[in-house]
Design a protein around this motif. Structure first.
Motif, PDB file in Angstrom:
ATOM      1  N   GLY A   5       0.824  -1.199   0.000  1.00  0.00           N
ATOM      2  CA  GLY A   5       0.000   0.000   0.000  1.00  0.00           C
ATOM      3  C   GLY A   5       0.860   1.251   0.000  1.00  0.00           C
ATOM      4  N   ILE A   6       0.460   2.218  -0.802  1.00  0.00           N
ATOM      5  CA  ILE A   6       1.164   3.491  -0.883  1.00  0.00           C
ATOM      6  C   ILE A   6       0.162   4.616  -0.618  1.00  0.00           C
ATOM      7  N   PRO A   7       0.219   5.246   0.560  1.00  0.00           N
ATOM      8  CA  PRO A   7      -0.644   6.416   0.768  1.00  0.00           C
ATOM      9  C   PRO A   7      -0.267   7.503  -0.237  1.00  0.00           C
ATOM     10  N   VAL A  43      -2.488   1.995  -4.392  1.00  0.00           N
ATOM     11  CA  VAL A  43      -2.422   3.384  -3.942  1.00  0.00           C
ATOM     12  C   VAL A  43      -3.642   3.712  -3.097  1.00  0.00           C
ATOM     13  N   PHE A  44      -3.382   4.243  -1.906  1.00  0.00           N
ATOM     14  CA  PHE A  44      -4.465   4.691  -1.026  1.00  0.00           C
ATOM     15  C   PHE A  44      -4.753   6.155  -1.332  1.00  0.00           C
ATOM     16  N   PRO A  45      -5.977   6.499  -1.733  1.00  0.00           N
ATOM     17  CA  PRO A  45      -6.286   7.922  -1.875  1.00  0.00           C
ATOM     18  C   PRO A  45      -6.211   8.600  -0.510  1.00  0.00           C
ATOM     19  N   GLU A  50      -9.407   7.700  10.559  1.00  0.00           N
ATOM     20  CA  GLU A  50     -10.376   6.652  10.892  1.00  0.00           C
ATOM     21  C   GLU A  50     -10.409   5.540   9.841  1.00  0.00           C
ATOM     22  N   GLU A  51      -9.954   5.820   8.632  1.00  0.00           N
ATOM     23  CA  GLU A  51      -9.946   4.819   7.560  1.00  0.00           C
ATOM     24  C   GLU A  51      -8.668   3.976   7.529  1.00  0.00           C
ATOM     25  N   ALA A  52      -7.677   4.342   8.335  1.00  0.00           N
ATOM     26  CA  ALA A  52      -6.363   3.698   8.278  1.00  0.00           C
ATOM     27  C   ALA A  52      -6.439   2.181   8.450  1.00  0.00           C
ATOM     28  N   ALA A  53      -7.222   1.706   9.386  1.00  0.00           N
ATOM     29  CA  ALA A  53      -7.283   0.262   9.653  1.00  0.00           C
ATOM     30  C   ALA A  53      -7.736  -0.515   8.418  1.00  0.00           C
ATOM     31  N   GLU A  54      -8.714  -0.014   7.720  1.00  0.00           N
ATOM     32  CA  GLU A  54      -9.212  -0.719   6.527  1.00  0.00           C
ATOM     33  C   GLU A  54      -8.173  -0.732   5.417  1.00  0.00           C
ATOM     34  N   TYR A  55      -7.501   0.391   5.215  1.00  0.00           N
ATOM     35  CA  TYR A  55      -6.457   0.432   4.186  1.00  0.00           C
ATOM     36  C   TYR A  55      -5.340  -0.555   4.516  1.00  0.00           C
ATOM     37  N   PRO A  81       8.862  30.818   9.221  1.00  0.00           N
ATOM     38  CA  PRO A  81       8.393  31.416   7.965  1.00  0.00           C
ATOM     39  C   PRO A  81       9.070  30.850   6.715  1.00  0.00           C
ATOM     40  N   LYS A  82      10.295  30.351   6.834  1.00  0.00           N
ATOM     41  CA  LYS A  82      11.035  29.913   5.655  1.00  0.00           C
ATOM     42  C   LYS A  82      10.959  28.411   5.402  1.00  0.00           C
ATOM     43  N   MET A  83      10.137  27.697   6.175  1.00  0.00           N
ATOM     44  CA  MET A  83      10.047  26.256   5.969  1.00  0.00           C
ATOM     45  C   MET A  83       9.242  25.940   4.715  1.00  0.00           C
ATOM     46  N   GLY A  84       9.379  24.727   4.226  1.00  0.00           N
ATOM     47  CA  GLY A  84       8.658  24.312   3.033  1.00  0.00           C
ATOM     48  C   GLY A  84       7.183  24.072   3.313  1.00  0.00           C
ATOM     49  N   GLU A  85       6.464  23.714   2.252  1.00  0.00           N
ATOM     50  CA  GLU A  85       5.031  23.443   2.352  1.00  0.00           C
ATOM     51  C   GLU A  85       4.777  22.208   3.204  1.00  0.00           C
ATOM     52  N   THR A  86       3.757  22.262   4.038  1.00  0.00           N
ATOM     53  CA  THR A  86       3.346  21.111   4.834  1.00  0.00           C
ATOM     54  C   THR A  86       1.895  20.765   4.484  1.00  0.00           C
ATOM     55  N   ASP A  87       1.452  19.610   4.933  1.00  0.00           N
ATOM     56  CA  ASP A  87       0.093  19.140   4.648  1.00  0.00           C
ATOM     57  C   ASP A  87      -0.418  18.393   5.876  1.00  0.00           C
ATOM     58  N   ARG A  88      -1.157  19.083   6.726  1.00  0.00           N
ATOM     59  CA  ARG A  88      -1.637  18.501   7.977  1.00  0.00           C
ATOM     60  C   ARG A  88      -2.501  17.266   7.743  1.00  0.00           C
ATOM     61  N   GLN A  89      -3.371  17.300   6.739  1.00  0.00           N
ATOM     62  CA  GLN A  89      -4.231  16.148   6.453  1.00  0.00           C
ATOM     63  C   GLN A  89      -3.384  14.922   6.127  1.00  0.00           C
ATOM     64  N   ARG A  90      -2.367  15.120   5.303  1.00  0.00           N
ATOM     65  CA  ARG A  90      -1.492  13.995   4.944  1.00  0.00           C
ATOM     66  C   ARG A  90      -0.715  13.496   6.160  1.00  0.00           C
ATOM     67  N   ASP A  91      -0.193  14.428   6.967  1.00  0.00           N
ATOM     68  CA  ASP A  91       0.535  14.026   8.177  1.00  0.00           C
ATOM     69  C   ASP A  91      -0.341  13.156   9.076  1.00  0.00           C
ATOM     70  N   LEU A  92      -1.555  13.605   9.333  1.00  0.00           N
ATOM     71  CA  LEU A  92      -2.465  12.855  10.215  1.00  0.00           C
ATOM     72  C   LEU A  92      -2.809  11.494   9.635  1.00  0.00           C
ATOM     73  N   PHE A  93      -3.072  11.448   8.328  1.00  0.00           N
ATOM     74  CA  PHE A  93      -3.420  10.191   7.665  1.00  0.00           C
ATOM     75  C   PHE A  93      -2.248   9.208   7.724  1.00  0.00           C
ATOM     76  N   GLU A  94      -1.053   9.674   7.388  1.00  0.00           N
ATOM     77  CA  GLU A  94       0.096   8.767   7.374  1.00  0.00           C
ATOM     78  C   GLU A  94       0.490   8.329   8.787  1.00  0.00           C
ATOM     79  N   LEU A  95       0.379   9.200   9.770  1.00  0.00           N
ATOM     80  CA  LEU A  95       0.660   8.787  11.149  1.00  0.00           C
ATOM     81  C   LEU A  95      -0.317   7.699  11.594  1.00  0.00           C
ATOM     82  N   ALA A  96      -1.574   7.812  11.181  1.00  0.00           N
ATOM     83  CA  ALA A  96      -2.559   6.776  11.503  1.00  0.00           C
ATOM     84  C   ALA A  96      -2.260   5.479  10.756  1.00  0.00           C
ATOM     85  N   ILE A  97      -1.829   5.582   9.495  1.00  0.00           N
ATOM     86  CA  ILE A  97      -1.442   4.392   8.718  1.00  0.00           C
ATOM     87  C   ILE A  97      -0.280   3.682   9.410  1.00  0.00           C
TER      88      ILE A  97
END
Length: 142
Positions: A5-7, A43-45, A50-55, A81-97
């Motif tokens: 599986g690839i998130p 590929v996991f969309p 909450e969906e991590a267990a099923e994936y 201010p100078k850090m790169g782009e982050t994605d909270r949704q992705r962070d939370l999803f991958e931490l759950a995975i």
């Protein structure tokens, strides 16, 4: 055949090609390498924690891939201010995975950002590096 599986990553802002039709994606080199090794990539969309267990239940192992920086709040640091782009949704999803894969005792692999999110999930920290900091530390060596 082993399933990996690839998130996915996703475009989390409008862009000229897709407008506001946000896209989940995985680079083809990841899926091609897994196929070449005899595995079936799945590929996991982008999902919710909450969906991590099923994936994770649907695959034999998980590969976490590259992409945006990990939000520094996840490893006890403040944003800069100078850090790169982050994605909270992705962070939370991958931490759950990751947590679910550990619970199900399934192998985890990481490439680039994937290695970093594994480090954070296991209690590690990261050093925030911006191009500005690299140039200041290395001078004309770049």
């Amino acid at each position: 055949m082993t399933t990996i599986g690839i998130p996915s990553n996703h475009l989390n802002h409008a862009n000229p090609k897709h407008g506001t039709n946000y896209v989940d994606y995985t680079q083809q080199n990841y899926t091609a390498a897994l196929r070449e090794a005899g595995a079936l990539p799945i590929v996991f969309p982008m999902g919710t924690p909450e969906e991590a267990a099923e994936y994770v239940n649907a695959v034999d192992a998980v590969l976490l891939i590259g992409g945006q920086d990990i939000g520094p709040l996840f490893y006890g640091e403040d944003p800069t201010p100078k850090m790169g782009e982050t994605d909270r949704q992705r962070d939370l999803f991958e931490l759950a995975i990751i947590a679910e894969a550990r619970k199900q005792r399934k192998p985890l692999m990481g490439i680039c950002r994937g290695s970093q999110i594994l480090n954070v999930a296991f209690g590690g920290t990261l050093i925030k590096i911006s191009t500005h900091n690299i140039r200041r530390r290395m001078g004309n060596q770049l």
